[in-house]
Design a protein around this motif. Structure first.
Motif, mmCIF file in Angstrom:
data_model
loop_
_atom_site.group_PDB
_atom_site.id
_atom_site.type_symbol
_atom_site.label_atom_id
_atom_site.label_comp_id
_atom_site.label_asym_id
_atom_site.label_seq_id
_atom_site.Cartn_x
_atom_site.Cartn_y
_atom_site.Cartn_z
ATOM 1 N N GLY A 230 0.813 -1.214 0.000
ATOM 2 C CA GLY A 230 0.000 0.000 0.000
ATOM 3 C C GLY A 230 0.837 1.251 0.000
ATOM 4 N N ASN A 231 1.911 1.268 0.785
ATOM 5 C CA ASN A 231 2.787 2.444 0.841
ATOM 6 C C ASN A 231 3.473 2.704 -0.491
ATOM 7 O OD1 ASN A 231 2.172 2.955 3.499
ATOM 8 N ND2 ASN A 231 3.956 1.869 4.312
ATOM 9 N N LEU A 232 3.955 1.640 -1.126
ATOM 10 C CA LEU A 232 4.631 1.818 -2.410
ATOM 11 C C LEU A 232 3.634 2.259 -3.478
ATOM 12 C CD1 LEU A 232 7.121 1.741 -4.163
ATOM 13 C CD2 LEU A 232 6.872 -0.743 -4.387
ATOM 14 N N TYR A 233 2.427 1.718 -3.429
ATOM 15 C CA TYR A 233 1.393 2.153 -4.381
ATOM 16 C C TYR A 233 1.160 3.665 -4.263
ATOM 17 C CZ TYR A 233 -3.181 2.690 -6.583
ATOM 18 O OH TYR A 233 -4.209 3.116 -7.382
ATOM 19 N N ASP A 234 0.997 4.130 -3.037
ATOM 20 C CA ASP A 234 0.762 5.569 -2.836
ATOM 21 C C ASP A 234 1.942 6.395 -3.341
ATOM 22 O OD1 ASP A 234 -1.676 5.003 -1.677
ATOM 23 O OD2 ASP A 234 -0.899 5.084 0.383
ATOM 24 N N PHE A 235 3.166 5.883 -3.109
ATOM 25 C CA PHE A 235 4.345 6.640 -3.538
ATOM 26 C C PHE A 235 4.458 6.691 -5.058
ATOM 27 C CE2 PHE A 235 8.845 6.854 -4.695
ATOM 28 C CZ PHE A 235 9.156 8.093 -4.141
#
Length: 533
Positions: free
Chosen positions: A513-518
């Motif tokens: 999820g964090n990488l998707y947002d980034f």
């Protein structure tokens, strides 16, 4: 600096440390593999980096592919060892520098002095283990180092990985359709794209699950088991009177003489090509006559090869003939003699034989295997994802060509049945997924495609195969046999619906999820904003 970036490594090795690291691996198998095995623009870019004072900027590149080959849902990674051999021996010789001067005459002398001292002692390579199943977008290799030298590695790395992975995958697909019980023999040397194509094909087909090769040079270089019979020319080179009759009636006596001569030369490995004249009327009876004679002398024939005709029908008829001989002459095991089939075989023909029913024990496969006839190339790419700790992204109207930025960690998550569920990429500094803990996994570019996964087992994929100045422990390169075993193990860990030839279920490749947002934050930041008037 955000959680997805990483500081540049300033640990510069001493000359002694460089010396210990370089030369620890043998040279590339093909002597043509050298720093000059690259595209000219890699050297022109290196000069531009050098002239701008950017050549030491710390860069991170991902080597990956965008789509699985052959209409399938998996690929097998090959070529890593040759990449490591290249960087372990990366050095421009004086005559190579002289040649570069001749093709880049306007470059300053200082640039060639820089090239003269260039090596890969400050380059780091993290890779998935060779022989592993791999999937689109997931980095097969992450290469970190001074941007100029890493750019010089782009083309040779792609050259060494693209074909190796393609032909290994092709071999694995043939192994899957043939089944574990059948022997697979690689007979492709005469149809391969040159000597290097032939040597490489033998090596990587063995890694992909083949049992042996006809290629003597590959057998010597890589300790691959060798197999072979004889040709139609050997049989037809014998000529005897047509007035003579064979042991089983009207068989061709020249063929019987040829089989006898070959059996005398190779009594412990008599495997006869039986379709020069007529399989059932001549080849099989003549083979049985010679095989029975060998049995009387204390030897055991190996079997036959069929190279034309209806292979399913002829293999069944031959097997029945062998069983009759076993019963009539009381020769235990004669009915189980090896039946090998060849003649432009591929995945489709083996699948068709399986559906028809056959008695073939081994398949000799050449042209369609080593040339990867149904797909010309895998299409690996080498993309910048970070420079001096700053993540970079390449945008495109074709979303499949949008890169996944930053230095990443990659994991394979397994379910309770032991099958791989999906591959997951995270930022380098994120907490790794843990067994038994729920984690959100997202498609990199599709907002609605997401799922929670509770892995039964977690495997980190990228390992350090060349530490440069990082001080990380280096993974040892395994033997070819170990890579082959890994390939077979990984294929067993794939769900059957991912493996099937027709309409396989897509294997999921996800990001945290964090990488998707980034990714999407950087995308919006880098994409130009249009203006309507």
């Amino acid at each position: 600096m955000d959680s997805f970036g990483a500081a540049a490594n300033s640990n510069v090795p001493t000359t002694a440390e460089k010396g210990r690291r370089l030369g620890e691996h043998p040279a590339p198998t093909n002597p043509m593999v050298s720093p000059l095995l690259t595209d000219l623009y890699q050297f022109t870019m290196a000069y531009a980096y050098w002239k701008a004072g950017k050549h030491q900027d710390r860069a991170v590149f991902d080597l990956y592919f965008r789509k699985n080959p052959f209409g399938g849902e998996y690929t097998v990674f090959g070529g890593l060892e040759e990449c490591i051999r290249l960087i372990a021996n990366f050095e421009l010789k004086e005559e190579e520098i002289s040649f570069l001067r001749s093709v880049m005459p306007t470059c300053e002398d200082g640039f060639f002095d820089y090239l003269r001292a260039l090596d890969c002692s400050n380059v780091e390579v993290y890779a998935i283990s060779e022989g592993s199943t791999v999937f689109p977008k997931v980095p097969l290799m992450r290469v970190e180092g001074p941007v100029a030298v890493v750019q010089l590695l782009e083309t040779p790395f792609l050259n060494l990985v693209n074909y190796a992975s393609l032909v290994t995958t092709n071999a694995a697909r043939h192994r899957f359709v043939a089944g574990k019980s059948k022997a697979l023999l690689e007979f492709g040397l005469r149809r391969a794209q040159g000597p290097d194509g032939g040597i490489s094909a033998s090596r990587y087909c063995y890694m992909g699950g083949f049992d042996a090769t006809s290629n003597v040079a590959a057998g010597r270089f890589f300790s691959i088991p060798l197999r072979g019979t004889h040709s139609h020319a050997f049989v037809s080179s014998f000529m005897l009177s047509d007035a003579l009759h064979g042991a089983f009636g009207e068989t061709n006596q020249s063929e019987l003489a040829a089989f006898t001569s070959y059996a005398l030369a190779m009594p412990n490995n008599f495997l006869a090509l039986v379709d020069t004249y007529d399989v059932m009327k001549s080849g099989i009876p003549n083979f049985c006559a010679v095989a029975l004679a060998l049995n009387d002398l204390g030897y055991k024939a190996t079997g036959i090869r069929l190279d034309s005709g209806d292979l399913a029908y002829l293999s069944i008829k031959s097997r029945k003939f062998f069983h009759v001989i076993e019963k009539e002459f009381a020769v235990p095991g004669f009915g189980n003699l090896l039946i090998t089939a060849s003649n432009d075989l591929n995945e489709e023909t083996i699948d068709a034989l399986n559906k028809q029913g056959h008695e073939v024990d081994a398949f000799g496969i050449g042209t369609y295997l080593v040339t990867c006839y149904s797909q010309a190339a895998l299409g690996c790419v080498f993309k910048l994802v970070e420079i001096n700790g700053q993540p970079r992204i390449k945008l495109s109207e074709d979303v499949s060509k949008v890169t996944i930025p930053c230095k990443k960690r990659c994991y394979r998550l397994y379910g309770r049945e032991g099958y791989a569920l999906l591959d997951l990429m995270t930022g380098e500094n994120e907490e790794p997924p843990k067994k038994g803990e729920r984690i959100l996994c997202r498609h990199p570019f599709s907002e609605s495609k997401r799922a929670y996964v509770v892995p039964h087992r977690v495997e980190e994929l990228l390992k350090c195969y060349w530490p440069g100045g990082s001080g990380n422990k280096r993974e040892e390169l395994p033997s070819l046999k170990t890579m082959r075993d890994r390939c077979m193990q990984h294929l067993d860990q794939m769900r059957p619906d991912h493996m099937r030839r027709l309409n396989p279920t897509p294997y999921k490749v996800s990001v945290s999820g964090n990488l998707y947002d980034f990714i999407h934050s950087l995308w919006l930041n880098e994409a130009p904003i249009g203006e309507l008037q």
